[in-house]
Design a protein around this motif. Sequence first.
Motif, PDB file in Angstrom:
ATOM      1  N   GLY A 353       0.804  -1.218   0.000  1.00 33.14           N
ATOM      2  CA  GLY A 353       0.000   0.000   0.000  1.00 33.14           C
ATOM      3  C   GLY A 353       0.835   1.265   0.000  1.00 33.14           C
ATOM      4  N   VAL A 355       1.651   4.018  -1.786  1.00 30.45           N
ATOM      5  CA  VAL A 355       1.194   4.757  -2.962  1.00 30.45           C
ATOM      6  C   VAL A 355       2.233   5.785  -3.412  1.00 30.45           C
ATOM      7  N   ALA A 388      -5.907   1.223  -2.027  1.00 24.97           N
ATOM      8  CA  ALA A 388      -5.695   2.228  -0.983  1.00 24.97           C
ATOM      9  C   ALA A 388      -6.931   3.103  -0.790  1.00 24.97           C
ATOM     10  N   TYR A 614      -3.370  -6.467   4.801  1.00 29.43           N
ATOM     11  CA  TYR A 614      -3.580  -5.605   3.621  1.00 29.43           C
ATOM     12  C   TYR A 614      -3.338  -6.479   2.388  1.00 29.43           C
TER      13      TYR A 614
END
Length: 615
Positions: A353, A355, A388, A614
Amino acid sequence: MATTQTPLLFSTNNNGQPFIHNSHTRLFHLLNHSIVDISHLKQIHAQLLRTIHTNHHPQALLLHSRILHHSSLLDLRYATRIFHHFQNPNSFMWNTLIRAYARTADQKHKSMELYKAMLMMEREQQSAAVIPDNYTYPFVLKACAYLFSLTEGKQVHAHVLKLGFESDTHICNSLIHFYATCGFLDLAHKVFEKMSERSEVSWNIMIDSYASAGEYDTALRMFCEMQRIHDPDGYTMQSVISSCAGLGALSLGLWAHAYVLKRSDKNMIDDVLVNTSLVDMYCKCGSVGFAKQVFEIMPYRDVNSWNSMILGLAMHGMAEEALDYYARMVKVKGLVPNSITFVGVLSACNHRGMVNEGLMYFDMMTREYKIEPRLEHYGCLVDLFARAGRIEEAMNLVSEMPMKPDDVIWRSLLDACCKQHASLELSEELAKKVFESEGSTTYSSGAYVLLSRIYASASMWNDVGLLRKLMTDKGVNKEPGCSLVEIDGVTHEFFAGDTSHPQSEDIYKFMSEIEEKLEATGYVPDYSGAPLVDEVNEGKKNTMRLHSERLAIAFGLLRSRPGMPIRVFKNLRVCNDCHSVTKLLSRIYNVEIIVRDRARFHHFKEGNCSCKDYW
């Protein structure tokens, strides 16, 4: 400014004119021993033209053939000009140019054009000097293979039979490669079976073809047959190791690794391709520790070696380590990353995750390394945004892509909408995109399930029923969950609700014990992955406890040796409830459980998962 001059290969008089002394012998000697670059070759060619004024000279054809051979390796355009200088080139000249074009990256089609021209000249002149021979066909078939020219290749095969070359081993090997490359393994195997004599190369091509096609069991079976006749080489072992990786068979992979070491063949042990295959195999079999060990002791690593390690770490969710290896590759070793490298880097960011880091590397790829993004790169970035929760940014990226999104991208967006509880209108639009996209047969059943889940979460049970009826009417079946677990070198397969295993009775008894221990920890089922109909919770619970990975894990707990990790390979994504249960089981039974689902690896240990929830 200093200048360099190409040294003359012939002595000259005061007027700069070359002496002519036994020139033919001298030219032969230079062509055989002194070729440095194209400029030297052109000097020799010029000398030939000055000393032999006709192509009919007894020595002219032989000398020009040698010049054509060398120029085909140095300057193909120059070689083509030499070739067309002759009105009646012989078979050697035709073969030389056909081979040269077959080896090019973007002009292989000219090999076929030359072969057709050669046949036309043979018919017109009816000369034995231009009849294709056993040196012609391997290169023509190579061009057909790389161009996926099935029709032309079959015609060439007919010519081979007509001219009586069906027993030539090299030509048969080329035919096997051609048919396998075009996706006709059955035809490749027919050629292989009819061969009167099979070389080591014949077996290697066949084994590699099966491995590349995903028929790993067949590849390994052929490897066992080959061992009775030939000793495997590095090329063989790459295919064998790749087959072990495809099967997720760690015990077989360990055996293959031991075989390489036992051979004590330094060339094979140090072979960069064999070692890279081992790194890839260990990563895909869930043993990233062994992969790192092999990687670190490799005497030489190329870009592909680094890519395998980075991709493997990314697959296991070890993003920080993957990025550390990327930094070592670029900053310490000075290697230039390629497009595959950045697929690994972006995948690593996606699984964690990260980003901002993903955007940074994407920008670095395009700006610093001038790599044109491919669909895989955009897919990583879209999924990174979507998972996300930044669905709007993901949609904007899709609209700006220079190529058409595939069904994988649309499905990742739909999956994100399901998890993020996005608007019903957007989810329906994305599901429609999945159904309409090319190749959607792979994921369309998954899209129906996701959309059904979205309807169910909104308590739109009529729509759930209509969607399931639509699936039935269209013949779309939900892909059944299937999990594999390897115990003492034997792979056991379980489907959801499976009762076909010989030890099913013991497994289900043990699962009742597991349920009791889970309840004692305060475990509460998560019904989000249960069948999407308005049924009572007890029915959903009974369905979830029969998921294929739970059966595989239960069997692993029953039969694995103490202290050994349990490795499970599942064809679908792990649902939320099974993920929670597996975390608890790793703590209750003090065991490491490694699960590879459709998206990535999960390492469960001491009640935690490497994905940090996640995925």
